[in-house]
Design a protein around this motif. Sequence first.
Motif, PDB file in Angstrom:
ATOM      1  N   LEU A   1     -39.357  17.647  15.002  1.00  0.00           N
ATOM      2  CA  LEU A   1     -38.926  18.745  14.632  1.00  0.00           C
ATOM      3  C   LEU A   1     -38.148  18.237  13.138  1.00  0.00           C
ATOM      4  O   LEU A   1     -38.286  18.916  12.627  1.00  0.00           O
ATOM      5  CB  LEU A   1     -37.635  18.494  15.583  1.00  0.00           C
ATOM      6  CG  LEU A   1     -37.414  19.242  17.216  1.00  0.00           C
ATOM      7  CD1 LEU A   1     -36.238  18.892  17.199  1.00  0.00           C
ATOM      8  CD2 LEU A   1     -38.472  20.621  16.906  1.00  0.00           C
ATOM      9  N   SER A   2     -38.729  17.290  12.671  1.00  0.00           N
ATOM     10  CA  SER A   2     -37.800  15.788  11.555  1.00  0.00           C
ATOM     11  C   SER A   2     -38.054  15.044  11.508  1.00  0.00           C
ATOM     12  O   SER A   2     -38.304  14.654  12.412  1.00  0.00           O
ATOM     13  CB  SER A   2     -36.321  16.849  11.143  1.00  0.00           C
ATOM     14  OG  SER A   2     -35.551  16.103  11.933  1.00  0.00           O
ATOM     15  N   CYS A   3     -38.102  14.424   9.685  1.00  0.00           N
ATOM     16  CA  CYS A   3     -38.478  13.109   9.470  1.00  0.00           C
ATOM     17  C   CYS A   3     -37.564  12.444   8.160  1.00  0.00           C
ATOM     18  O   CYS A   3     -37.762  13.586   7.247  1.00  0.00           O
ATOM     19  CB  CYS A   3     -40.557  13.239   9.333  1.00  0.00           C
ATOM     20  SG  CYS A   3     -40.570  11.569   9.388  1.00  0.00           S
ATOM     21  N   PHE A   4     -36.809  11.754   8.249  1.00  0.00           N
ATOM     22  CA  PHE A   4     -35.668  11.965   7.529  1.00  0.00           C
ATOM     23  C   PHE A   4     -35.184  10.294   7.411  1.00  0.00           C
ATOM     24  O   PHE A   4     -35.926   9.343   8.861  1.00  0.00           O
ATOM     25  CB  PHE A   4     -34.934  12.490   7.409  1.00  0.00           C
ATOM     26  CG  PHE A   4     -33.544  12.155   8.899  1.00  0.00           C
ATOM     27  CD1 PHE A   4     -32.493  11.137   8.955  1.00  0.00           C
ATOM     28  CD2 PHE A   4     -34.000  13.120  10.554  1.00  0.00           C
ATOM     29  CE1 PHE A   4     -31.916  10.927  10.127  1.00  0.00           C
ATOM     30  CE2 PHE A   4     -33.371  13.092  11.400  1.00  0.00           C
ATOM     31  CZ  PHE A   4     -32.473  11.555  11.400  1.00  0.00           C
TER      32      PHE A   4
ATOM     33  N   SER B   1     -31.065   5.902   4.683  1.00  0.00           N
ATOM     34  CA  SER B   1     -31.030   3.980   4.135  1.00  0.00           C
ATOM     35  C   SER B   1     -32.243   3.968   3.486  1.00  0.00           C
ATOM     36  O   SER B   1     -32.926   3.833   4.286  1.00  0.00           O
ATOM     37  CB  SER B   1     -30.453   3.475   5.183  1.00  0.00           C
ATOM     38  OG  SER B   1     -31.204   3.017   6.504  1.00  0.00           O
ATOM     39  N   LYS B   2     -32.173   3.377   2.726  1.00  0.00           N
ATOM     40  CA  LYS B   2     -33.539   2.859   1.986  1.00  0.00           C
ATOM     41  C   LYS B   2     -34.828   2.344   2.765  1.00  0.00           C
ATOM     42  O   LYS B   2     -36.130   3.041   2.626  1.00  0.00           O
ATOM     43  CB  LYS B   2     -33.629   1.674   1.348  1.00  0.00           C
ATOM     44  CG  LYS B   2     -34.884   1.360  -0.230  1.00  0.00           C
ATOM     45  CD  LYS B   2     -34.471   0.231  -0.521  1.00  0.00           C
ATOM     46  CE  LYS B   2     -35.378   0.071  -1.464  1.00  0.00           C
ATOM     47  NZ  LYS B   2     -35.228  -1.255  -2.803  1.00  0.00           N
ATOM     48  N   ASP B   3     -34.536   1.466   4.146  1.00  0.00           N
ATOM     49  CA  ASP B   3     -35.587   0.769   4.708  1.00  0.00           C
ATOM     50  C   ASP B   3     -35.305   1.349   6.129  1.00  0.00           C
ATOM     51  O   ASP B   3     -35.847   0.301   6.930  1.00  0.00           O
ATOM     52  CB  ASP B   3     -34.909  -0.813   4.385  1.00  0.00           C
ATOM     53  CG  ASP B   3     -35.522  -1.219   3.116  1.00  0.00           C
ATOM     54  OD1 ASP B   3     -37.050  -1.405   2.897  1.00  0.00           O
ATOM     55  OD2 ASP B   3     -34.507  -1.490   2.246  1.00  0.00           O
ATOM     56  N   GLU B   4     -34.914   2.984   6.238  1.00  0.00           N
ATOM     57  CA  GLU B   4     -35.178   2.538   7.687  1.00  0.00           C
ATOM     58  C   GLU B   4     -35.589   4.743   8.448  1.00  0.00           C
ATOM     59  O   GLU B   4     -34.565   5.639   6.819  1.00  0.00           O
ATOM     60  CB  GLU B   4     -33.780   2.543   8.301  1.00  0.00           C
ATOM     61  CG  GLU B   4     -33.797   3.312  10.002  1.00  0.00           C
ATOM     62  CD  GLU B   4     -32.539   2.817  10.140  1.00  0.00           C
ATOM     63  OE1 GLU B   4     -31.705   2.379  11.063  1.00  0.00           O
ATOM     64  OE2 GLU B   4     -31.032   3.894  10.808  1.00  0.00           O
ATOM     65  N   LEU B   5     -36.443   4.779   8.257  1.00  0.00           N
ATOM     66  CA  LEU B   5     -37.165   5.967   8.359  1.00  0.00           C
ATOM     67  C   LEU B   5     -36.649   6.460  10.711  1.00  0.00           C
ATOM     68  O   LEU B   5     -36.593   5.679  11.329  1.00  0.00           O
ATOM     69  CB  LEU B   5     -38.520   6.015   8.893  1.00  0.00           C
ATOM     70  CG  LEU B   5     -39.714   7.330   9.144  1.00  0.00           C
ATOM     71  CD1 LEU B   5     -39.253   8.026   7.586  1.00  0.00           C
ATOM     72  CD2 LEU B   5     -40.909   6.803   8.740  1.00  0.00           C
ATOM     73  N   ILE B   6     -36.505   7.785  10.056  1.00  0.00           N
ATOM     74  CA  ILE B   6     -35.678   8.888  11.458  1.00  0.00           C
ATOM     75  C   ILE B   6     -36.868   9.851  12.208  1.00  0.00           C
ATOM     76  O   ILE B   6     -36.830  10.305  11.035  1.00  0.00           O
ATOM     77  CB  ILE B   6     -33.883   8.714  12.092  1.00  0.00           C
ATOM     78  CG1 ILE B   6     -33.604   7.965  11.076  1.00  0.00           C
ATOM     79  CG2 ILE B   6     -34.222   9.256  13.470  1.00  0.00           C
ATOM     80  CD1 ILE B   6     -33.451   6.524  11.925  1.00  0.00           C
TER      81      ILE B   6
ATOM     82  N   ASN C   1     -26.757  11.680   1.345  1.00  0.00           N
ATOM     83  CA  ASN C   1     -27.142  10.442   1.058  1.00  0.00           C
ATOM     84  C   ASN C   1     -28.332  10.473   2.477  1.00  0.00           C
ATOM     85  O   ASN C   1     -29.559   9.410   2.895  1.00  0.00           O
ATOM     86  CB  ASN C   1     -26.616   8.915   2.121  1.00  0.00           C
ATOM     87  CG  ASN C   1     -25.639   9.291   0.218  1.00  0.00           C
ATOM     88  OD1 ASN C   1     -25.573   9.283  -0.777  1.00  0.00           O
ATOM     89  ND2 ASN C   1     -24.777   8.184   0.486  1.00  0.00           N
ATOM     90  N   SER C   2     -29.177  11.453   2.751  1.00  0.00           N
ATOM     91  CA  SER C   2     -30.285  11.854   3.841  1.00  0.00           C
ATOM     92  C   SER C   2     -31.201  12.254   3.430  1.00  0.00           C
ATOM     93  O   SER C   2     -31.097  14.072   1.969  1.00  0.00           O
ATOM     94  CB  SER C   2     -29.997  12.369   5.000  1.00  0.00           C
ATOM     95  OG  SER C   2     -31.110  12.343   5.831  1.00  0.00           O
ATOM     96  N   ILE C   3     -32.788  11.680   3.276  1.00  0.00           N
ATOM     97  CA  ILE C   3     -33.462  12.633   2.656  1.00  0.00           C
ATOM     98  C   ILE C   3     -34.865  12.453   3.626  1.00  0.00           C
ATOM     99  O   ILE C   3     -34.842  12.005   4.143  1.00  0.00           O
ATOM    100  CB  ILE C   3     -33.855  11.655   1.326  1.00  0.00           C
ATOM    101  CG1 ILE C   3     -35.839  12.113   0.571  1.00  0.00           C
ATOM    102  CG2 ILE C   3     -33.934  10.574   1.752  1.00  0.00           C
ATOM    103  CD1 ILE C   3     -35.926  11.782  -0.220  1.00  0.00           C
ATOM    104  N   ASP C   4     -35.338  14.338   3.396  1.00  0.00           N
ATOM    105  CA  ASP C   4     -37.146  14.248   4.401  1.00  0.00           C
ATOM    106  C   ASP C   4     -37.611  13.712   3.300  1.00  0.00           C
ATOM    107  O   ASP C   4     -38.137  13.877   2.587  1.00  0.00           O
ATOM    108  CB  ASP C   4     -36.973  15.760   4.240  1.00  0.00           C
ATOM    109  CG  ASP C   4     -35.626  16.564   5.190  1.00  0.00           C
ATOM    110  OD1 ASP C   4     -35.423  16.317   6.634  1.00  0.00           O
ATOM    111  OD2 ASP C   4     -34.919  17.404   4.175  1.00  0.00           O
ATOM    112  N   LEU C   5     -38.800  12.747   4.335  1.00  0.00           N
ATOM    113  CA  LEU C   5     -39.921  12.559   4.447  1.00  0.00           C
ATOM    114  C   LEU C   5     -40.745  12.787   5.265  1.00  0.00           C
ATOM    115  O   LEU C   5     -40.781  13.343   6.876  1.00  0.00           O
ATOM    116  CB  LEU C   5     -39.576  11.130   4.731  1.00  0.00           C
ATOM    117  CG  LEU C   5     -38.781  10.432   3.362  1.00  0.00           C
ATOM    118  CD1 LEU C   5     -39.074   9.084   3.820  1.00  0.00           C
ATOM    119  CD2 LEU C   5     -39.530  10.114   2.244  1.00  0.00           C
TER     120      LEU C   5
END
Length: 528
Positions: free
Chosen positions: A25-28, A31-36, A71-75
């Motif tokens: 559903l999403s990938c974001f 914080s600089k070194d954590e991917l959800i 401070n949340s960014i989609d990746l």
Amino acid sequence: MHLNYHFLRYLAPALSEEFAGCSILSCFSQSKDELIIETQGNQGTRYIRAHLLPPQVYLSFPDHFHRAKRNSIDLFAELVGDQILSCHVFSFERAMRFELASGKKLIFKLHGNRSNILLYHADETSPTALFRNEIKEDKTLDWKSLERPLDLTWERFEELQGNAAQFLPTLGQIPRNWLKERGYPDADLSTKWNLMQDLLDLLDAPLFSMVEKEGEITLSLLPESDSFGSFSDPVQACNELFYRALVIGNFEKEKTKLLKSYQEQLKKTLSYLKKSSEKLDELKSSPPPAQFADVIMANLHVFSEGVQEAEIHQFYTGEMILVKLKPNQKPQDLAASLYRKSKNRQLELNQIEKTLAAKRSLAMELEKKIVLVESIKEFRGLKAFLKVNPEDKINQKEAGSLPFKVFEFEGFTIWVGKSAKDNDEMLRGFVHKNDLWLHARQVPGSHVVIRTKGMNGIPPQVIERAAGLAAFYSKLKTDSLAPVILTEVKFVRKVKGSAPGSVMVDREKVIMVRPLGPDEETSSKKDS
């Protein structure tokens, strides 16, 4: 061992079972070194959480995750809408891959400080996107090269003369220690082989123990007598390790760091109170210089006709005292000097009493904070505490990571910026509007700040000391006297687009001082 191949070979199939058929559903990242990675499947919403901040590299797979509004960014946008088919571990490697319905592959490379997440399109051997772009060698990494088949036969073992690191380089520290404790390094080849087979049998048993090694929480695949938790489910083991090692562990570290800072501040404050109280008592018990001046003025006739030295009666104490004049000095001039010293001493007494009152108040505040922090049990409480006490965020930083040098002088704290960029950071994130700001006039140099929190006025000698530092840490360092400007921080402002360290200043005053480094004393200090 949670980053070890011997654990990942259990984790990968468990993740296949958990996430097969789930849509992304999403990938974001917030914080600089954590991917959800948020997924949706028959079991509802599940998350893949990868924390890759060295040395704290952990995975978890929670059912819930609150995404921050800021401070949340989609990746990895190309992952959204794709479906997870399966998860596989690479042979004898600290890496695993998620196979997606589109043919893409998402690689989790768990190489300690070089851990990364890489996305490969179908039939591509080089990644199209990286999570940690700073790891340059990953930009050309062929995912197929991560397969590292090993020959674990007796023939290979014999060829390597039982060298465990070459025979099975994936073991990790805990299994290597297990072999060492059983005399592996000095054993004959046959005994080494048997020990190696015993170890492999243990690693083949899917039981994961939580242990503490040298103050760090870790996962072991071996039986541990001091284990405080065992799991047969690798996903559950990952989640528990993440919580204990990262969440609770970091909370305890931050709490301990903050407590230590408060305790050190309290120790310094109590020491200052003790020394200054003794100095105050000493000053109060000694006769004021004005008494000596009165005696001289009452005996001016003794120094007539050029007499430079005489014994006169001290009518305040009944003693005889020796008075010596300097060459060409008049007794009236000596008396005037003593009257000035007496007046200055009264000012010093008043300032010491004011500073002592402020320091007693600070000590009480620190004692209350120590009690409050000791009672905090979780991160939420610690964050709430720091929100109420934002100025104490400095206490969570290591001294070397602060943008300024810290000096103490007569109970006051003085900060000196380390560089132009650090000057900006100090003004932006650490100072209070009522602090006093100093800078060498019209030349490049460090910003200097005298902290005023809880203090009633700044004594002239403290201002002089800070100004001496401002001159010393500037282009005027070698001058005999240097002009230094000073004003309150609220009258110092940064102009948008200006160079690092450059500011506009209002309502400044200028004083002339001698540049003095941190190991030098002020003239007032020497005179006393």
